[in-house]
Design a protein around this motif. Sequence first.
Motif, PDB file in Angstrom:
ATOM      1  N   LYS A 116      21.662 -23.247 -26.283  1.00  0.00           N
ATOM      2  CA  LYS A 116      20.783 -22.777 -25.208  1.00  0.00           C
ATOM      3  C   LYS A 116      19.324 -22.858 -25.634  1.00  0.00           C
ATOM      4  O   LYS A 116      18.460 -23.296 -24.879  1.00  0.00           O
ATOM      5  CB  LYS A 116      21.140 -21.334 -24.824  1.00  0.00           C
ATOM      6  CG  LYS A 116      22.559 -21.145 -24.301  1.00  0.00           C
ATOM      7  CD  LYS A 116      22.805 -19.723 -23.825  1.00  0.00           C
ATOM      8  CE  LYS A 116      22.616 -18.686 -24.929  1.00  0.00           C
ATOM      9  NZ  LYS A 116      23.577 -18.842 -26.033  1.00  0.00           N
ATOM     10  N   ASN A 117      19.050 -22.430 -26.875  1.00  0.00           N
ATOM     11  CA  ASN A 117      17.686 -22.489 -27.385  1.00  0.00           C
ATOM     12  C   ASN A 117      17.204 -23.921 -27.549  1.00  0.00           C
ATOM     13  O   ASN A 117      16.045 -24.243 -27.251  1.00  0.00           O
ATOM     14  CB  ASN A 117      17.601 -21.758 -28.728  1.00  0.00           C
ATOM     15  CG  ASN A 117      17.971 -20.299 -28.616  1.00  0.00           C
ATOM     16  OD1 ASN A 117      19.117 -19.930 -28.878  1.00  0.00           O
ATOM     17  ND2 ASN A 117      17.032 -19.468 -28.225  1.00  0.00           N
ATOM     18  N   VAL A 118      18.104 -24.792 -28.020  1.00  0.00           N
ATOM     19  CA  VAL A 118      17.736 -26.199 -28.185  1.00  0.00           C
ATOM     20  C   VAL A 118      17.385 -26.807 -26.830  1.00  0.00           C
ATOM     21  O   VAL A 118      16.399 -27.532 -26.685  1.00  0.00           O
ATOM     22  CB  VAL A 118      18.880 -26.989 -28.855  1.00  0.00           C
ATOM     23  CG1 VAL A 118      18.544 -28.482 -28.895  1.00  0.00           C
ATOM     24  CG2 VAL A 118      19.124 -26.481 -30.275  1.00  0.00           C
ATOM     25  N   THR A 119      18.197 -26.489 -25.816  1.00  0.00           N
ATOM     26  CA  THR A 119      17.938 -27.006 -24.476  1.00  0.00           C
ATOM     27  C   THR A 119      16.585 -26.531 -23.957  1.00  0.00           C
ATOM     28  O   THR A 119      15.795 -27.296 -23.406  1.00  0.00           O
ATOM     29  CB  THR A 119      19.046 -26.561 -23.508  1.00  0.00           C
ATOM     30  OG1 THR A 119      20.295 -27.088 -23.957  1.00  0.00           O
ATOM     31  CG2 THR A 119      18.774 -27.061 -22.096  1.00  0.00           C
ATOM     32  N   ARG A 120      16.289 -25.246 -24.164  1.00  0.00           N
ATOM     33  CA  ARG A 120      14.994 -24.718 -23.726  1.00  0.00           C
ATOM     34  C   ARG A 120      13.844 -25.377 -24.486  1.00  0.00           C
ATOM     35  O   ARG A 120      12.799 -25.702 -23.904  1.00  0.00           O
ATOM     36  CB  ARG A 120      14.950 -23.206 -23.953  1.00  0.00           C
ATOM     37  CG  ARG A 120      13.628 -22.600 -23.479  1.00  0.00           C
ATOM     38  CD  ARG A 120      13.381 -21.236 -24.074  1.00  0.00           C
ATOM     39  NE  ARG A 120      12.099 -20.704 -23.606  1.00  0.00           N
ATOM     40  CZ  ARG A 120      11.381 -19.833 -24.304  1.00  0.00           C
ATOM     41  NH1 ARG A 120      11.792 -19.419 -25.486  1.00  0.00           N
ATOM     42  NH2 ARG A 120      10.238 -19.376 -23.831  1.00  0.00           N
ATOM     43  N   THR A 121      14.028 -25.573 -25.793  1.00  0.00           N
ATOM     44  CA  THR A 121      12.994 -26.212 -26.597  1.00  0.00           C
ATOM     45  C   THR A 121      12.681 -27.602 -26.066  1.00  0.00           C
ATOM     46  O   THR A 121      11.516 -27.981 -25.887  1.00  0.00           O
ATOM     47  CB  THR A 121      13.445 -26.292 -28.065  1.00  0.00           C
ATOM     48  OG1 THR A 121      13.610 -24.977 -28.584  1.00  0.00           O
ATOM     49  CG2 THR A 121      12.429 -27.044 -28.910  1.00  0.00           C
ATOM     50  N   VAL A 122      13.728 -28.390 -25.809  1.00  0.00           N
ATOM     51  CA  VAL A 122      13.530 -29.756 -25.330  1.00  0.00           C
ATOM     52  C   VAL A 122      12.846 -29.754 -23.970  1.00  0.00           C
ATOM     53  O   VAL A 122      11.869 -30.475 -23.747  1.00  0.00           O
ATOM     54  CB  VAL A 122      14.876 -30.506 -25.257  1.00  0.00           C
ATOM     55  CG1 VAL A 122      14.699 -31.856 -24.584  1.00  0.00           C
ATOM     56  CG2 VAL A 122      15.459 -30.681 -26.653  1.00  0.00           C
TER      57      VAL A 122
END
Length: 274
Positions: free
Chosen positions: A82-88
């Motif tokens: 979830k955090n990776v998706t938000r970061t991208v």
Amino acid sequence: MIDHDAPLVLPSAGDALTARLIERAGFPAYQIGGFAMVAAMHAVPDIDLEQFGEKHARAREIVEASDLPVLIDGDDGYGDVKNVTRTVRSYEAIGASALFIEDQKARRSLRRNSWSKRFAPPSRHAPTRISSCLPAPMRGSRTGCAMRSSAASAISTPAPTVSTSRGRKSVEELTQVGEAFRNVPLATSILERGGKTPWQSPAELHEMGYDMILYPTTLLFRAVHALQQALDDLRQGKPLVPEASVDLAGFGDIVRMSEWAGIENRFMDQSHDA
């Protein structure tokens, strides 16, 4: 760009002025890495003192200063999928052309004044986390994704744009990695004046198989030295040396003073006419 401009040399910009200078110097692209960024922000080492919110805000300022394509360091994505998706998504929104994502959780050690990262073995979730950093076709994204090469063999999902290799201690190791990843675009970092990877010219690294070469410290270390020299000269009562400095007109050109003056004059003239 890798297809047409390899080896793609990426200097690192820790602030907006450096990004502008990289563009004026004729480079086709640049990177925003944590090493230079956190030093420029808070005069601290890159040891995870800053997190996503601070780095994203700084990166937005830097991106606005240059029209060049930019690779932004997204660390490990700052958490789970979830955090990776938000970061991208967040870096896409400010204009990132590509992102660098770690497939391992780094623990930076300060023992014995060491700057090295100590990585845990890739987890079974590494393929999923890396996959989540890849652009989502439904959003029509054109943002590329780079990853550390250590988990490349474990990923069965669509491959990232670039695989990366860092911390190689010899020309032999560089060559071995280059040969092992001939079938994918490959990047490496040259941390000048302190890194483990031996200096090789961009042309030599490209011959080994590296298509993109990152330079995290080159501009930062040169700029720090220049500032120290200027301060030493000032304490001794010495003037600026023309050959080692810009003048007011040259600096005005860098920061686009004429553009802002033109805006002011145009709207002030309109107000007077009214």
